[in-house]
Design a protein around this motif. Structure first.
Motif, PDB file in Angstrom:
ATOM      1  N   LEU A  15      -8.705 -41.184  13.639  1.00  0.00           N
ATOM      2  CA  LEU A  15      -8.137 -40.796  14.115  1.00  0.00           C
ATOM      3  C   LEU A  15      -8.569 -40.513  15.534  1.00  0.00           C
ATOM      4  N   ALA A  16      -9.228 -38.787  14.809  1.00  0.00           N
ATOM      5  CA  ALA A  16     -10.346 -37.942  16.268  1.00  0.00           C
ATOM      6  C   ALA A  16     -11.364 -39.213  16.901  1.00  0.00           C
ATOM      7  N   ALA A  17     -11.689 -40.169  16.314  1.00  0.00           N
ATOM      8  CA  ALA A  17     -12.673 -40.515  16.952  1.00  0.00           C
ATOM      9  C   ALA A  17     -12.678 -40.748  18.856  1.00  0.00           C
ATOM     10  N   PRO A  18     -11.948 -42.456  18.872  1.00  0.00           N
ATOM     11  CA  PRO A  18     -11.232 -42.384  19.239  1.00  0.00           C
ATOM     12  C   PRO A  18     -10.757 -41.546  20.823  1.00  0.00           C
ATOM     13  N   MET A  19     -10.305 -40.564  20.073  1.00  0.00           N
ATOM     14  CA  MET A  19     -10.047 -39.815  21.631  1.00  0.00           C
ATOM     15  C   MET A  19     -11.156 -38.902  21.614  1.00  0.00           C
ATOM     16  N   VAL A  20     -12.220 -38.695  21.474  1.00  0.00           N
ATOM     17  CA  VAL A  20     -13.253 -38.410  21.738  1.00  0.00           C
ATOM     18  C   VAL A  20     -13.611 -38.576  23.491  1.00  0.00           C
ATOM     19  N   ALA A  21     -13.483 -39.603  23.442  1.00  0.00           N
ATOM     20  CA  ALA A  21     -13.999 -41.289  24.574  1.00  0.00           C
ATOM     21  C   ALA A  21     -12.127 -41.022  25.100  1.00  0.00           C
ATOM     22  N   VAL A  22     -11.493 -40.420  24.883  1.00  0.00           N
ATOM     23  CA  VAL A  22     -10.294 -40.304  25.375  1.00  0.00           C
ATOM     24  C   VAL A  22     -10.104 -39.023  26.078  1.00  0.00           C
ATOM     25  N   MET A  23     -10.937 -38.494  25.189  1.00  0.00           N
ATOM     26  CA  MET A  23     -11.006 -37.181  26.425  1.00  0.00           C
ATOM     27  C   MET A  23     -11.331 -37.118  28.438  1.00  0.00           C
ATOM     28  N   PHE A  24     -12.083 -38.097  28.157  1.00  0.00           N
ATOM     29  CA  PHE A  24     -13.255 -38.017  29.478  1.00  0.00           C
ATOM     30  C   PHE A  24     -11.522 -38.935  30.175  1.00  0.00           C
ATOM     31  N   LEU A  25     -11.169 -39.385  29.510  1.00  0.00           N
ATOM     32  CA  LEU A  25     -10.245 -40.210  30.739  1.00  0.00           C
ATOM     33  C   LEU A  25      -8.662 -39.197  31.059  1.00  0.00           C
ATOM     34  N   PHE A  26      -8.653 -38.412  30.434  1.00  0.00           N
ATOM     35  CA  PHE A  26      -7.916 -37.694  30.923  1.00  0.00           C
ATOM     36  C   PHE A  26      -7.724 -35.647  31.330  1.00  0.00           C
ATOM     37  N   PHE A  27      -8.189 -35.257  31.311  1.00  0.00           N
ATOM     38  CA  PHE A  27      -8.785 -34.404  31.429  1.00  0.00           C
ATOM     39  C   PHE A  27     -10.340 -33.905  32.404  1.00  0.00           C
ATOM     40  N   ALA A  32     -12.748 -32.036  29.893  1.00  0.00           N
ATOM     41  CA  ALA A  32     -13.281 -33.075  28.370  1.00  0.00           C
ATOM     42  C   ALA A  32     -14.501 -32.659  27.640  1.00  0.00           C
ATOM     43  N   ASP A  33     -15.114 -32.285  28.136  1.00  0.00           N
ATOM     44  CA  ASP A  33     -16.212 -31.638  27.159  1.00  0.00           C
ATOM     45  C   ASP A  33     -16.020 -30.870  26.128  1.00  0.00           C
ATOM     46  N   TRP A  34     -15.007 -29.896  26.082  1.00  0.00           N
ATOM     47  CA  TRP A  34     -14.919 -28.527  25.558  1.00  0.00           C
ATOM     48  C   TRP A  34     -14.209 -29.551  24.629  1.00  0.00           C
ATOM     49  N   PHE A  35     -13.185 -30.357  24.566  1.00  0.00           N
ATOM     50  CA  PHE A  35     -12.115 -30.927  23.341  1.00  0.00           C
ATOM     51  C   PHE A  35     -13.188 -31.422  22.795  1.00  0.00           C
ATOM     52  N   ALA A  36     -13.731 -32.618  23.621  1.00  0.00           N
ATOM     53  CA  ALA A  36     -14.637 -33.858  23.214  1.00  0.00           C
ATOM     54  C   ALA A  36     -15.829 -32.543  21.790  1.00  0.00           C
ATOM     55  N   LEU A  37     -16.023 -31.871  22.372  1.00  0.00           N
ATOM     56  CA  LEU A  37     -16.890 -31.053  21.429  1.00  0.00           C
ATOM     57  C   LEU A  37     -15.904 -30.945  19.710  1.00  0.00           C
ATOM     58  N   VAL A  38     -14.668 -29.753  20.648  1.00  0.00           N
ATOM     59  CA  VAL A  38     -14.516 -29.601  18.997  1.00  0.00           C
ATOM     60  C   VAL A  38     -13.433 -30.583  18.656  1.00  0.00           C
ATOM     61  N   LEU A  39     -12.630 -31.403  19.242  1.00  0.00           N
ATOM     62  CA  LEU A  39     -12.752 -32.336  18.455  1.00  0.00           C
ATOM     63  C   LEU A  39     -14.359 -33.235  18.000  1.00  0.00           C
ATOM     64  N   PHE A  40     -14.970 -33.322  18.074  1.00  0.00           N
ATOM     65  CA  PHE A  40     -15.966 -34.200  17.223  1.00  0.00           C
ATOM     66  C   PHE A  40     -16.360 -33.171  15.739  1.00  0.00           C
ATOM     67  N   VAL A  41     -16.981 -31.877  16.204  1.00  0.00           N
ATOM     68  CA  VAL A  41     -17.423 -31.003  15.377  1.00  0.00           C
ATOM     69  C   VAL A  41     -15.944 -30.584  13.954  1.00  0.00           C
ATOM     70  N   GLY A  42     -14.780 -30.677  14.652  1.00  0.00           N
ATOM     71  CA  GLY A  42     -14.121 -30.381  13.462  1.00  0.00           C
ATOM     72  C   GLY A  42     -13.609 -31.511  12.757  1.00  0.00           C
ATOM     73  N   ALA A  43     -13.539 -32.888  13.182  1.00  0.00           N
ATOM     74  CA  ALA A  43     -14.010 -33.763  12.843  1.00  0.00           C
ATOM     75  C   ALA A  43     -15.196 -34.102  11.674  1.00  0.00           C
ATOM     76  N   ALA A  44     -16.303 -33.782  12.332  1.00  0.00           N
ATOM     77  CA  ALA A  44     -17.155 -33.597  10.884  1.00  0.00           C
ATOM     78  C   ALA A  44     -17.363 -33.032  10.121  1.00  0.00           C
ATOM     79  N   PHE A 142     -23.032 -33.135  22.996  1.00  0.00           N
ATOM     80  CA  PHE A 142     -22.355 -32.586  23.438  1.00  0.00           C
ATOM     81  C   PHE A 142     -22.244 -31.417  24.567  1.00  0.00           C
ATOM     82  N   SER A 143     -22.697 -30.585  23.401  1.00  0.00           N
ATOM     83  CA  SER A 143     -22.508 -28.477  23.986  1.00  0.00           C
ATOM     84  C   SER A 143     -23.241 -28.502  25.700  1.00  0.00           C
ATOM     85  N   GLN A 144     -23.717 -29.834  25.387  1.00  0.00           N
ATOM     86  CA  GLN A 144     -25.056 -30.083  26.992  1.00  0.00           C
ATOM     87  C   GLN A 144     -23.971 -29.542  28.041  1.00  0.00           C
ATOM     88  N   GLY A 145     -23.429 -30.675  27.818  1.00  0.00           N
ATOM     89  CA  GLY A 145     -22.347 -31.218  28.813  1.00  0.00           C
ATOM     90  C   GLY A 145     -21.083 -30.066  28.975  1.00  0.00           C
TER      91      GLY A 145
END
Length: 201
Positions: A15-27, A32-44, A142-145
């Motif tokens: 479920l976290a996988a699509p949320m990584v992309a969704v972050m960039f639609l709403f923030f 969005a960069d921070w949220f995507a990074l945290v989501l991705f690392v947490g999921a990994a 992602f951390s680059q962003g």
């Protein structure tokens, strides 16, 4: 019990996988960069824990075995899509990403075609290292962003711009290394599947 903790972790990763992309639609981009990074690392991280716990607690299920590779592929594919989209389609990123996506589709197709004998393509240690390297590379990219947009909001601090350049460079090297491992494992799976492909219908 199907809904044990390992399967729950795997489902959350999926479920976290699509949320990584969704972050960039709403923030805004910085958040969005921070949220995507945290989501991705947490999921990994859950990718290691779900398998470990399933084996340690003897809670391995067919559902978990089915969801785990799907969650991994969803994470990698969606994250690469986001990274490439924001990179303005740089060839240096598009090429390794294309190699990774091609292999994932190819091996998935092989497994589907082989059906009952798909066990021939059991996940190897090299494939696990491949997945790990892919996730590390994507997290670094992602951390680059994060560094780029944080520096823009904090007075253009030089060290953050340097960190952005370094993370972009290191992430790119890791992504190419992951692409190399991806092709190696893809060839290994194809070689193992070849005897079954030679059989007449």
């Amino acid at each position: 019990m199907i809904w044990n903790l390992p399967n729950t972790l795997t489902t959350l990763r999926l479920l976290a996988a699509p949320m990584v992309a969704v972050m960039f639609l709403f923030f805004p981009r910085f958040y969005a960069d921070w949220f995507a990074l945290v989501l991705f690392v947490g999921a990994a991280i859950t990718d290691w824990f779900d398998g470990y716990l399933a084996r340690a607690w003897k809670q391995q299920t067919k559902l978990g075995a089915m969801l785990d590779p799907i969650a991994d592929k969803a994470m990698v594919v969606i994250a690469l899509m986001v990274i490439i989209g924001f990179s303005s389609w740089k060839a240096s990123l598009v090429l390794p990403a294309t190699m990774i996506l091609f292999r994932e589709v190819f091996v998935s197709g092989l497994r589907e075609f082989l059906g009952d004998v798909a066990g021939t393509l059991a996940v190897t240690k090299l494939a696990k290292w491949k997945t790990t390297l892919q996730m590390i590379a994507i997290a670094v990219l992602f951390s680059q962003g994060v560094f780029e947009h944080y520096s823009a909001t904090a007075g253009g601090l030089g060290w953050k711009l340097m960190a952005a350049r370094w993370s972009g460079g290191v992430g790119l090297v890791l992504l190419w290394a992951a692409a190399g491992l991806t092709l190696m494992t893809g060839w290994d799976y194809f070689r193992k599947a070849l005897p079954h492909l030679k059989e007449t219908v």
